[in-house]
Design a protein around this motif. Structure first.
Motif, PDB file in Angstrom:
ATOM      1  N   GLU A  48       0.817  -1.221   0.000  1.00 34.79           N
ATOM      2  CA  GLU A  48       0.000   0.000   0.000  1.00 34.79           C
ATOM      3  C   GLU A  48       0.851   1.270   0.000  1.00 34.79           C
ATOM      4  O   GLU A  48       0.414   2.326  -0.430  1.00 34.79           O
ATOM      5  CB  GLU A  48      -0.943   0.025   1.213  1.00 34.79           C
ATOM      6  N   LEU A  91      -4.569   5.297   3.459  1.00 30.98           N
ATOM      7  CA  LEU A  91      -4.128   4.639   4.687  1.00 30.98           C
ATOM      8  C   LEU A  91      -4.559   5.450   5.907  1.00 30.98           C
ATOM      9  O   LEU A  91      -4.660   6.678   5.835  1.00 30.98           O
ATOM     10  CB  LEU A  91      -2.601   4.486   4.694  1.00 30.98           C
ATOM     11  N   ASP A 106       0.563  -3.960  10.388  1.00 31.70           N
ATOM     12  CA  ASP A 106       0.530  -3.598   8.966  1.00 31.70           C
ATOM     13  C   ASP A 106       1.964  -3.393   8.497  1.00 31.70           C
ATOM     14  O   ASP A 106       2.654  -2.486   8.964  1.00 31.70           O
ATOM     15  CB  ASP A 106      -0.255  -2.302   8.745  1.00 31.70           C
ATOM     16  N   TYR A 154       3.569  -2.430   5.239  1.00 28.49           N
ATOM     17  CA  TYR A 154       3.381  -1.990   3.853  1.00 28.49           C
ATOM     18  C   TYR A 154       4.621  -2.322   3.026  1.00 28.49           C
ATOM     19  O   TYR A 154       4.506  -2.826   1.910  1.00 28.49           O
ATOM     20  CB  TYR A 154       3.089  -0.491   3.811  1.00 28.49           C
TER      21      TYR A 154
END
Length: 415
Positions: free
Chosen positions: A268, A306, A374, A376
């Protein structure tokens, strides 16, 4: 004697037969199978050369301890073979082989005797074993009165009192205090320099990088990876994160300079560019002088909306030791609500106080203080640079301290 080890097609299964009759029938009739069969290890194969130090890593339950018990003969394999050439010394589960009603001294005689040493040899080595353990009067007290750290001291002292051909060290050392850990690692390094083969199992990946020539990653009872420490350890770190998030991918590539780049993440947000520049001229640098003012400049492209974005840095030396690290969560500089298509630039000015050597920078793009929620993008060793000392007094180590000697003679400062 060499300390070579060969493991061939090794497997260990625990079986539940349901009845003794069924188990006995299986000896004579191949068609009789257990009611339940669980393979802890399957199709394990590798070899260790004389004088080679090999680390074994993996998550809890991967089969590491079972593998060590098979190598030492504590348990027998279901299939496969272990061939050891030479004398083995092993420190496995805490207190294994010790009798709590015997004193430390008596346990030394018992344990070393099981290792095949004559009582006279043990008697001659006893003063050195007692001195290395450093537990004082407790050495002649029942072992049931010992703390876990004291048990480790005695176990390690007796296992390394005589130079083995193969030394096996499990997680037991992590129980000991910092002083004894340093003392133990020094002895392990000495054995390594003397040509002793070593199997080292630890969750301390920095110790694995430092001590081992090679690392084997065990996952779900199988050898998942076998290679040089930086490649396997970085892959393992990325694998742990990947298991937390099914969207992650892991890629590895070794650059011409020898550094391995391991990239993982859900994508992302991604690092578009990372460079080290001179703070005054903005000139890109591959070599930095001790004391030079520099700046890390990182450009991020955001590919999805995000909730927040956090950048973390980790600086490591050539051996993989972490020299420094932090992230914008801890510095209270979180980027809130970045949007898809946005470009964000992070600048980190600092004075290079590193010692001469080669260093790498690993950036991580996450959403909080950890990459486990998370991730990324995480890229190990994305940027590599060298540090040289041009105009400062000679020093060794990874840090240039702001230090200068003050010398006094007869209470008078002379320099």
């Amino acid at each position: 004697m060499s300390g070579e080890l060969e493991v061939r097609g090794l497997g260990k299964a625990y079986r539940r037969w349901g009845s003794e009759l069924r188990r006995v029938a299986s000896w004579f009739f191949p068609g009789v199978h257990p009611q339940h069969e669980h393979w802890v290890l399957k199709d394990i194969g590798f070899s260790i050369a004389a004088g080679e130090a090999v680390g074994i890593i993996g998550q809890n339950g991967a089969g590491k301890s079972t593998l060590l018990k098979l190598i030492t003969g504590t348990i027998q394999p279901t299939v496969g073979q272990v061939v050891v050439r030479g004398r083995v010394a092993a420190i496995l589960e805490l207190g294994m082989g010790f009798n709590g009603d015997l004193t430390g001294r008596e346990n030394v005689y018992h344990s070393a005797g099981l290792m095949g040493y004559a009582r006279d040899d043990i008697h001659r080595a006893m003063p050195e074993i007692e001195a290395f353990a450093e537990i004082g009067a407790y050495f002649d007290q029942p072992m049931r009165t010992y703390s876990s750290g004291m048990q480790v001291r005695v176990a390690f002292s007796v296992a390394t009192a005589f130079r083995p051909d193969l030394l096996i060290v499990d997680e037991a050392l992590s129980v000991g205090d910092s002083y004894f850990q340093h003392k133990s690692f020094d002895r392990i390094r000495q054995f390594r320099e003397q040509g002793v083969s070593i199997i080292f199992v630890s969750h301390s990946l920095s110790d694995v990088r430092t001590l081992c020539d090679r690392v084997i990653l065990i996952d779900k009872g199988r050898v998942l990876k076998d290679g040089v420490p930086d490649e396997v350890v970085d892959y393992y770190n990325a694998m742990i994160t990947e298991k937390e998030n099914a969207k992650l991918t892991v890629e590895q590539r070794r650059a011409r300079n020898g550094w391995l780049t391991t990239r993982s993440g859900s994508g992302e947000a991604r690092v578009a560019d990372l460079r080290l520049v001179d703070a005054a001229t903005a000139q890109e640098l591959a070599v930095v002088n001790v004391g030079q003012r520099v700046e890390l400049r990182l450009q991020v492209t955001v590919h999805a909306d995000l909730p927040r974005l956090v950048l973390g840095y980790m600086v490591r030396d050539k051996q993989g030791h972490i020299i420094w690290g932090t992230n914008t969560w801890h510095t209270h500089q979180i980027v809130e609500a970045p949007r898809a298509g946005e470009t964000i630039v992070f600048r980190l000015p600092f004075t290079c106080t590193l010692g001469p050597g080669s260093y790498s920078v690993s950036p991580a793009l996450v959403s909080s203080d950890t990459h486990l929620s998370d991730n990324y993008e995480w890229v190990d060793n994305l940027l590599v640079f060298d540090v040289i000392n041009v105009d400062r007094d000679f020093f060794i180590g990874s840090t240039s301290l702001d230090a200068r000697f003050v010398i006094e003679r007869n209470d008078v400062k002379v320099m």
